[in-house]
Design a protein around this motif. Structure first.
Motif, short mmCIF file in Angstrom:
data_model
loop_
_atom_site.label_atom_id
_atom_site.label_comp_id
_atom_site.label_asym_id
_atom_site.label_seq_id
_atom_site.Cartn_x
_atom_site.Cartn_y
_atom_site.Cartn_z
N ARG A 40 0.83 -1.20 0.00
CA ARG A 40 0.00 0.00 0.00
C ARG A 40 0.87 1.25 0.00
NH1 ARG A 40 -3.31 -2.59 3.84
NH2 ARG A 40 -2.52 -1.23 5.48
N TYR A 41 1.97 1.21 0.74
CA TYR A 41 2.87 2.35 0.79
C TYR A 41 3.46 2.65 -0.58
CZ TYR A 41 6.91 5.18 2.09
OH TYR A 41 7.85 6.17 2.16
N ARG A 42 3.83 1.58 -1.28
CA ARG A 42 4.41 1.78 -2.62
C ARG A 42 3.37 2.31 -3.58
NH1 ARG A 42 7.17 -3.08 -1.34
NH2 ARG A 42 5.55 -4.33 -2.33
N GLY A 43 2.11 1.97 -3.37
CA GLY A 43 1.08 2.42 -4.29
C GLY A 43 0.66 3.86 -4.08
N MET A 44 0.95 4.42 -2.90
CA MET A 44 0.51 5.78 -2.59
C MET A 44 1.04 6.84 -3.55
SD MET A 44 0.67 5.62 1.56
CE MET A 44 0.67 7.40 1.72
N PRO A 45 2.33 6.87 -3.88
CA PRO A 45 2.81 7.91 -4.81
C PRO A 45 2.10 7.86 -6.16
CG PRO A 45 4.64 6.86 -3.72
CD PRO A 45 3.43 6.04 -3.39
N ARG A 46 1.86 6.68 -6.66
CA ARG A 46 1.19 6.55 -7.96
C ARG A 46 -0.24 7.10 -7.88
NH1 ARG A 46 2.04 1.68 -8.44
NH2 ARG A 46 4.00 1.81 -9.61
N GLU A 47 -0.91 6.81 -6.77
CA GLU A 47 -2.27 7.30 -6.59
C GLU A 47 -2.29 8.81 -6.46
OE1 GLU A 47 -3.47 5.20 -3.15
OE2 GLU A 47 -3.61 3.25 -4.17
N ARG A 48 -1.34 9.38 -5.70
CA ARG A 48 -1.28 10.84 -5.55
C ARG A 48 -0.91 11.51 -6.86
NH1 ARG A 48 1.89 9.97 -1.23
NH2 ARG A 48 3.51 11.37 -1.96
N LEU A 49 -0.06 10.88 -7.64
CA LEU A 49 0.30 11.44 -8.94
C LEU A 49 -0.93 11.55 -9.83
CD1 LEU A 49 3.44 10.79 -11.03
CD2 LEU A 49 1.23 10.59 -12.12
N ARG A 50 -1.76 10.50 -9.83
CA ARG A 50 -2.97 10.53 -10.63
C ARG A 50 -3.94 11.59 -10.15
NH1 ARG A 50 -3.41 4.17 -10.35
NH2 ARG A 50 -2.21 3.54 -12.16
N PHE A 52 -3.25 14.36 -8.01
CA PHE A 52 -2.78 15.73 -7.84
C PHE A 52 -1.67 16.15 -8.82
CE2 PHE A 52 -3.97 14.01 -3.63
CZ PHE A 52 -5.13 14.75 -3.43
N GLY A 53 -1.14 15.21 -9.61
CA GLY A 53 -0.07 15.54 -10.53
C GLY A 53 1.30 15.27 -9.93
N PRO A 54 2.34 15.24 -10.74
CA PRO A 54 3.68 14.90 -10.26
C PRO A 54 4.26 15.90 -9.29
CG PRO A 54 3.74 15.64 -12.55
CD PRO A 54 2.30 15.48 -12.20
N GLY A 55 3.78 17.14 -9.30
CA GLY A 55 4.30 18.14 -8.39
C GLY A 55 4.03 17.84 -6.92
N ALA A 56 3.09 16.95 -6.66
CA ALA A 56 2.75 16.60 -5.28
C ALA A 56 3.71 15.58 -4.69
CB ALA A 56 1.32 16.06 -5.21
N LEU A 57 4.59 15.00 -5.51
CA LEU A 57 5.48 13.94 -5.06
C LEU A 57 6.87 14.49 -4.74
CD1 LEU A 57 3.15 12.32 -6.34
CD2 LEU A 57 4.84 10.70 -7.17
N SER A 58 7.54 13.83 -3.80
CA SER A 58 8.91 14.20 -3.46
C SER A 58 9.87 13.65 -4.51
CB SER A 58 9.28 13.62 -2.09
OG SER A 58 9.35 12.20 -2.16
N ASN A 59 11.13 14.10 -4.44
CA ASN A 59 12.14 13.59 -5.37
C ASN A 59 12.31 12.07 -5.23
OD1 ASN A 59 12.59 16.19 -6.26
ND2 ASN A 59 14.36 16.52 -4.94
N VAL A 60 12.30 11.60 -3.98
CA VAL A 60 12.45 10.16 -3.75
C VAL A 60 11.30 9.39 -4.37
CG1 VAL A 60 12.44 8.38 -1.95
CG2 VAL A 60 13.85 10.41 -1.67
#
Length: 257
Positions: A40-50, A52-60
């Motif tokens: 679930r943790y790994r899936g969170m960035p992908r879900e947030r990208l969809r 809110f867009g890539p700007g919502a994600l950290s560099n990591v």
């Protein structure tokens, strides 16, 4: 009678079982496994990208999405974090050469090739901003392009942007490459190349690996010689830029001093 008598105990058994489950201590209830939590943790960035867009994600997180998979005992976020820590910044990593990824934990040939491909696409995207546009009208784009190209190099590089009569880019070339502190530039070769490309003007730039962009005495001397030599063949030197990792010095904006 026999059928009814057999059915009754079964219902009592069901009720007893349900009661036992409800009465079970919280510690004995089924718990989410560490593997499920990590998934679930790994899936969170992908879900947030969809969402809110890539700007919502950290560099990591962005780097983790690009890498796709980690190592046994180390998820992809660990690999992404260690990669950024190794290079120190995104800018340095974007300028990394292929051999600099060799031996890094979790970065094999396939992931290394993917990273280099993405970095090259970023450079080409910036280069496209310079196409068919007068470069004197887009100084910010020129500086961004040069900063990405040479700003984080560990050695000095001298770059020439040859322009046509409308100040549009004809060719961008690396004319010299030196060491950490020394580089030899030949104005005669730059003039010869400008005539060969039928350039009407050019912008030159070099980087300071130290990060400090204040020009040296040799930088000022080279700029003066280059301007005078190009004037003899009616080619204009529009600017000489000194590029650092974060800052830029423009000779033109400083009255060629």
């Amino acid at each position: 009678m026999l059928e009814a008598a057999c059915a009754k105990p079964e219902r009592r058994g069901e009720e007893t079982l349900k009661g036992a489950v409800l009465a079970a201590p919280a510690a004995r209830r089924p718990r989410t496994s560490a593997v499920d939590a990590a998934a679930r943790y790994r899936g969170m960035p992908r879900e947030r990208l969809r969402a809110f867009g890539p700007g919502a994600l950290s560099n990591v997180e962005l780097l983790a999405l690009l890498l796709g998979a980690g190592l046994p005992g180390h998820d992809v976020f660990d690999v992404a974090r260690s990669l950024l820590e190794h290079f120190g910044s995104l800018r340095v990593m974007l300028n990394a050469q292929r051999e600099e990824f060799d031996g890094l934990r979790g970065i094999g040939d396939a992931k290394g090739a993917k990273l280099l491909a993405v970095f090259e696409l970023a450079r080409r995207a910036l280069a496209e901003q310079l196409d068919d546009k007068p470069l004197v009208d887009t100084p910010g784009a020129v500086e961004d392009y040069l900063r990405l190209q040479i700003g984080a190099r560990p050695y000095e590089v001298f770059v020439c942007l040859y322009l046509d009569i409308r100040h549009r880019l004809i060719r961008a070339e690396e004319s010299s490459r030196g060491s950490l502190t020394r580089m030899v530039v030949y104005p005669r070769e730059i003039v010869r190349r400008a005539l060969m490309l039928n350039a009407a003007s050019l912008i030159v730039a070099h980087n300071h690996p130290s990060g400090a962009v204040q020009p040296s005495a040799s930088d000022r001397r080279l700029t003066r010689v280059l301007r005078e030599t190009l004037t003899l063949v009616e080619v204009q030197l529009i600017d000489h830029l000194v590029i650092g990792a974060r800052d830029t010095y423009s000779f033109a904006r400083n009255d060629w001093n």
